[in-house]
Enzyme design. Structure first.
Site, PDB file in Angstrom:
ATOM      1  N   ASP A  30       1.163   0.171 -11.205  1.00  0.00           N
ATOM      2  CA  ASP A  30       0.674   0.720  -9.946  1.00  0.00           C
ATOM      3  C   ASP A  30      -0.610   1.512 -10.215  1.00  0.00           C
ATOM      4  OD1 ASP A  30       2.202   1.464  -6.984  1.00  0.00           O
ATOM      5  OD2 ASP A  30       0.440   2.635  -7.580  1.00  0.00           O
ATOM      6  N   ILE A  31      -1.566   1.349  -9.330  1.00  0.00           N
ATOM      7  CA  ILE A  31      -2.873   1.993  -9.512  1.00  0.00           C
ATOM      8  C   ILE A  31      -2.801   3.512  -9.309  1.00  0.00           C
ATOM      9  CG2 ILE A  31      -3.802   1.825  -7.149  1.00  0.00           C
ATOM     10  CD1 ILE A  31      -6.305   0.499  -8.456  1.00  0.00           C
ATOM     11  N   ASN A  86       9.895  -0.049  -0.227  1.00  0.00           N
ATOM     12  CA  ASN A  86       9.537   0.431   1.104  1.00  0.00           C
ATOM     13  C   ASN A  86       9.445  -0.786   2.025  1.00  0.00           C
ATOM     14  OD1 ASN A  86       9.268   3.133   0.281  1.00  0.00           O
ATOM     15  ND2 ASN A  86       7.197   2.762  -0.444  1.00  0.00           N
ATOM     16  N   GLY A  92       7.568   3.324   5.301  1.00  0.00           N
ATOM     17  CA  GLY A  92       6.478   3.811   4.453  1.00  0.00           C
ATOM     18  C   GLY A  92       5.742   2.730   3.691  1.00  0.00           C
ATOM     19  N   GLN A  93       5.948   1.462   4.071  1.00  0.00           N
ATOM     20  CA  GLN A  93       5.260   0.380   3.354  1.00  0.00           C
ATOM     21  C   GLN A  93       3.778   0.379   3.703  1.00  0.00           C
ATOM     22  OE1 GLN A  93       7.087  -3.458   3.922  1.00  0.00           O
ATOM     23  NE2 GLN A  93       5.687  -4.499   2.499  1.00  0.00           N
ATOM     24  N   HIS A  99       7.415  -5.893  -2.555  1.00  0.00           N
ATOM     25  CA  HIS A  99       7.334  -5.451  -3.954  1.00  0.00           C
ATOM     26  C   HIS A  99       8.414  -4.422  -4.251  1.00  0.00           C
ATOM     27  CE1 HIS A  99       4.648  -2.986  -1.462  1.00  0.00           C
ATOM     28  NE2 HIS A  99       4.970  -1.961  -2.233  1.00  0.00           N
ATOM     29  N   HIS A 101       9.038  -1.172  -6.534  1.00  0.00           N
ATOM     30  CA  HIS A 101       8.491  -0.147  -7.426  1.00  0.00           C
ATOM     31  C   HIS A 101       9.532   0.136  -8.509  1.00  0.00           C
ATOM     32  CE1 HIS A 101       5.298   1.564  -4.662  1.00  0.00           C
ATOM     33  NE2 HIS A 101       6.063   0.998  -3.759  1.00  0.00           N
TER      34      HIS A 101
HETATM   35  P1  AMP Z   1       4.061   0.682  -0.659  1.00  0.00           P
HETATM   36  O1  AMP Z   1       3.866   1.985   0.021  1.00  0.00           O
HETATM   37  O2  AMP Z   1       5.487   0.485  -1.108  1.00  0.00           O
HETATM   38  O3  AMP Z   1       3.520  -0.477   0.147  1.00  0.00           O
HETATM   39  O4  AMP Z   1       3.257   0.803  -2.001  1.00  0.00           O
HETATM   40  C1  AMP Z   1       2.093   0.102  -2.298  1.00  0.00           C
HETATM   41  C2  AMP Z   1       1.698   0.490  -3.697  1.00  0.00           C
HETATM   42  O5  AMP Z   1       0.676  -0.372  -4.113  1.00  0.00           O
HETATM   43  C3  AMP Z   1       1.166   1.924  -3.821  1.00  0.00           C
HETATM   44  O6  AMP Z   1       1.983   2.660  -4.748  1.00  0.00           O
HETATM   45  C4  AMP Z   1      -0.265   1.716  -4.346  1.00  0.00           C
HETATM   46  O7  AMP Z   1      -0.637   2.687  -5.289  1.00  0.00           O
HETATM   47  C5  AMP Z   1      -0.181   0.336  -4.963  1.00  0.00           C
HETATM   48  N1  AMP Z   1      -1.435  -0.380  -5.023  1.00  0.00           N
HETATM   49  C6  AMP Z   1      -2.309  -0.585  -4.008  1.00  0.00           C
HETATM   50  N2  AMP Z   1      -3.365  -1.306  -4.432  1.00  0.00           N
HETATM   51  C7  AMP Z   1      -3.146  -1.571  -5.740  1.00  0.00           C
HETATM   52  C8  AMP Z   1      -3.873  -2.272  -6.748  1.00  0.00           C
HETATM   53  N3  AMP Z   1      -5.046  -2.858  -6.495  1.00  0.00           N
HETATM   54  N4  AMP Z   1      -3.344  -2.337  -7.985  1.00  0.00           N
HETATM   55  C9  AMP Z   1      -2.172  -1.752  -8.265  1.00  0.00           C
HETATM   56  N5  AMP Z   1      -1.422  -1.081  -7.369  1.00  0.00           N
HETATM   57  C10 AMP Z   1      -1.910  -0.983  -6.121  1.00  0.00           C
END
Ligand code: AMP
Ligand code: ZN
Length: 112
Positions: A30-31, A86, A92-93, A99, A101
Site C-alpha cells: 500500500d502506498i 472496505n 469507507g472504500q 482488495h 488489506h
Molecule cells: P480502500 O479505502 O479500502 O479503498 O483503500 C484503498 C487503498 O489503496 C488505500 O490504503 C491507498 O493507500 C491505496 N492505494 C491507492 N493508490 C495506490 C497505489 N497507486 N499504490 C498502492 N496503493 C494505493
C-alpha cells in the site's frame, strides 16, 4: 474500469511495489501504509466491490484469503496480522476494485 487505478497497476501502466503475482492475483505494498507491513491483495480482473462478487468468484476469493497468512509470514508478521475489506462508500472504500488489506507490525513506515 478504464480509469480504475488498480486495473492500471495490473496492466503495468502505474508502478507498484509487488509482493506476489500469479495469473489471477496481484499483491503490492500500500502506498500509504497503516503499519510497518501493509499490502493489498487484488484480483487481476476488475470487480468493483465485495458486494459485486458472485459464486463465480468463490475460488478466486478463497485463493486471495489464503494468500494473506502465507504472505504475512513471508513479510515477517510471525505473531499475526490484520485483514480489512472496505466495501462501498458507506464502508469507507476509496478504490473501487475489490482488495484485501493485510497489515501489521507496529508503527507505520513511510516510503519516500
Ligand atoms: P480502500 O479505502 O479500502 O479503498 O483503500 C484503498 C487503498 O489503496 C488505500 O490504503 C491507498 O493507500 C491505496 N492505494 C491507492 N493508490 C495506490 C497505489 N497507486 N499504490 C498502492 N496503493 C494505493
Ligand atoms: Zn479495476
Amino acid at each position: 474500469m478504464s480509469d480504475c487505478i488498480f486495473c492500471k497497476i495490473v496492466a503495468g501502466q502505474i508502478p507498484s511495489d509487488k509482493v506476489y503475482e500469479d495469473d489471477e492475483v496481484l499483491v503490492f505494498h500500500d502506498i500509504h501504509p497503516f503499519a510497518r507491513v501493509h499490502f493489498l491483495i487484488i484480483p487481476k480482473m476488475h470487480i468493483a466491490t465485495l458486494s459485486d462478487c458472485t459464486s463465480d468468484q468463490q475460488g478466486l476469493l478463497g485463493k486471495m484469503l489464503l494468500l494473506a497468512p502465507r504472505l504475512a509470514k513471508e513479510a515477517g508478521l510471525d505473531t499475526g496480522f490484520k485483514t480489512l475489506i472496505n466495501t462501498g462508500r458507506g464502508g469507507g472504500q476509496e478504490v473501487f476494485h475489490v482488495h484485501i488489506h493485510v497489515f501489521g507490525g507496529g508503527d507505520p513506515v513511510r516510503r519516500s
